[in-house]
Structure formats: C-alpha cells, structure tokens
Design a protein around this motif. Sequence first.
Motif, PDB file in Angstrom:
ATOM      1  N   PRO A  86       0.824  -1.211   0.000  1.00  0.00           N
ATOM      2  CA  PRO A  86       0.000   0.000   0.000  1.00  0.00           C
ATOM      3  C   PRO A  86       0.859   1.263   0.000  1.00  0.00           C
ATOM      4  O   PRO A  86       1.987   1.253   0.500  1.00  0.00           O
ATOM      5  N   ILE A  87       0.316   2.318  -0.516  1.00  0.00           N
ATOM      6  CA  ILE A  87       1.071   3.566  -0.673  1.00  0.00           C
ATOM      7  C   ILE A  87       1.594   4.098   0.661  1.00  0.00           C
ATOM      8  O   ILE A  87       2.657   4.718   0.710  1.00  0.00           O
ATOM      9  N   GLU A  88       0.879   3.834   1.754  1.00  0.00           N
ATOM     10  CA  GLU A  88       1.351   4.330   3.054  1.00  0.00           C
ATOM     11  C   GLU A  88       2.591   3.586   3.549  1.00  0.00           C
ATOM     12  O   GLU A  88       3.242   4.028   4.495  1.00  0.00           O
ATOM     13  N   ASN A  89       2.954   2.486   2.880  1.00  0.00           N
ATOM     14  CA  ASN A  89       4.159   1.729   3.238  1.00  0.00           C
ATOM     15  C   ASN A  89       5.284   1.913   2.215  1.00  0.00           C
ATOM     16  O   ASN A  89       6.177   1.087   2.115  1.00  0.00           O
ATOM     17  N   ILE A  90       5.213   3.004   1.469  1.00  0.00           N
ATOM     18  CA  ILE A  90       6.250   3.310   0.479  1.00  0.00           C
ATOM     19  C   ILE A  90       7.065   4.500   0.971  1.00  0.00           C
ATOM     20  O   ILE A  90       6.509   5.490   1.458  1.00  0.00           O
ATOM     21  N   LEU A  91       8.385   4.370   0.836  1.00  0.00           N
ATOM     22  CA  LEU A  91       9.290   5.476   1.160  1.00  0.00           C
ATOM     23  C   LEU A  91      10.209   5.695  -0.035  1.00  0.00           C
ATOM     24  O   LEU A  91      10.895   4.774  -0.474  1.00  0.00           O
ATOM     25  N   ILE A  92      10.207   6.914  -0.553  1.00  0.00           N
ATOM     26  CA  ILE A  92      11.094   7.303  -1.648  1.00  0.00           C
ATOM     27  C   ILE A  92      12.269   8.065  -1.036  1.00  0.00           C
ATOM     28  O   ILE A  92      12.062   9.036  -0.291  1.00  0.00           O
TER      29      ILE A  92
END
Length: 186
Positions: free
Chosen positions: A82-88
């Motif tokens: 999910p997007i809330e578990n993505i870090l750029i």
Amino acid sequence: MKFLLVGLGNIGPEYALTRHNAGFMVLDRLAAQNDFSFSMTRLAYTAKWQHKGKQLFFVKPTTYMNLSGKAVSYYMKQENIPIENILIITDDKDLPFGKLRLKPKGSPGGHNGLKNIDDILGTQEYARLRVGIGNNFSKGRQVDFVLGQFPEDELIQLPDYLDRAGGAALSFCTMGIQMAMNNYNQ
C-alpha cells in the motif's frame, strides 16, 4: 507487514558517486551493513530483507531518474504494497549537505524523479526521505552540480550521513512516520 523503499538515482559507473545518486547510496549502504544484495530484475535492481518482523523490499530503478515512477508503480503492484508503506529516498538540493527531511507527503519541489512518480501514481501522498546535498552552484550550473561528485570534505562525512539516512528509512518501517520524523528531522 511489507514496505517498499525506493532509492532514486541513475545507473552506470559515471553516476555512482554523484550527488543525484544519494538515494542509491543509502540503499547500498544498508545492503553492505546488513548482508543483503541487489539483483537485476524488471525495471530495477531489487533486494528483500527481513528487519524486526517487517518484510522490506528495496528498489533502485534502472529507468534513470526522470522515469522512476515506472519502477515504483510496477513494484508497488507486484509486491502488493500500500502507498502508506512506500518510502522514496532522494537527493535534495534545497537542504544543506548533512540534513535529512522525512515527510509523509509533499510536492516534488522541482525534482524530476519525484515529478514522474507523482504523475504515474496520480498522487503526492507518499512518504519521502530527502537527503540534503546543498546548493553550492552558480546560476545555470544546477545539472553539473547534482551530477557532480561530492567534494573531499563531504566524502569524509558521507558514510555517517548515509548511516543516519538508512536509520531514518528503517525507523519509518519499524516505528512509523511520526516517530521517525521526530528522531531524524533536524
């Protein structure tokens, strides 16, 4: 719980130690310190690592900086993260060298890699860790600066700086964005 950590940069030896590759450098440092390695896969070099009960999936896009969104979108879907578990993790010329800025969302701030991710994902609602590279360049010399190598005095400090950035990335996964921001934003 799964997390996607994406370090932005450009592939090729000519870019290896350039400021614009700060995202790659953070992930490479984590890999070296924790005994995992990257493999060439579709659109990226990738690695998996278990840390404190979390499954971490690392991505270094091979699409070059300005097309990073393709790899982010692909692995987000492929790994069902999910997007809330993505870090750029990316360089930031608006922060001085040595400063970190972790944010839960935000604008690309003129960064073409982040612009492409925004365009492809259709949102700015993803976490980013900005690694300050400074802005010691004269008008019209931004490209030369970000694609240039770190000077000797910064190279000496770089390992500690990359360690702090790696710590911030791992804290995002294990402690959450708020706690990580409290501990690593200066």
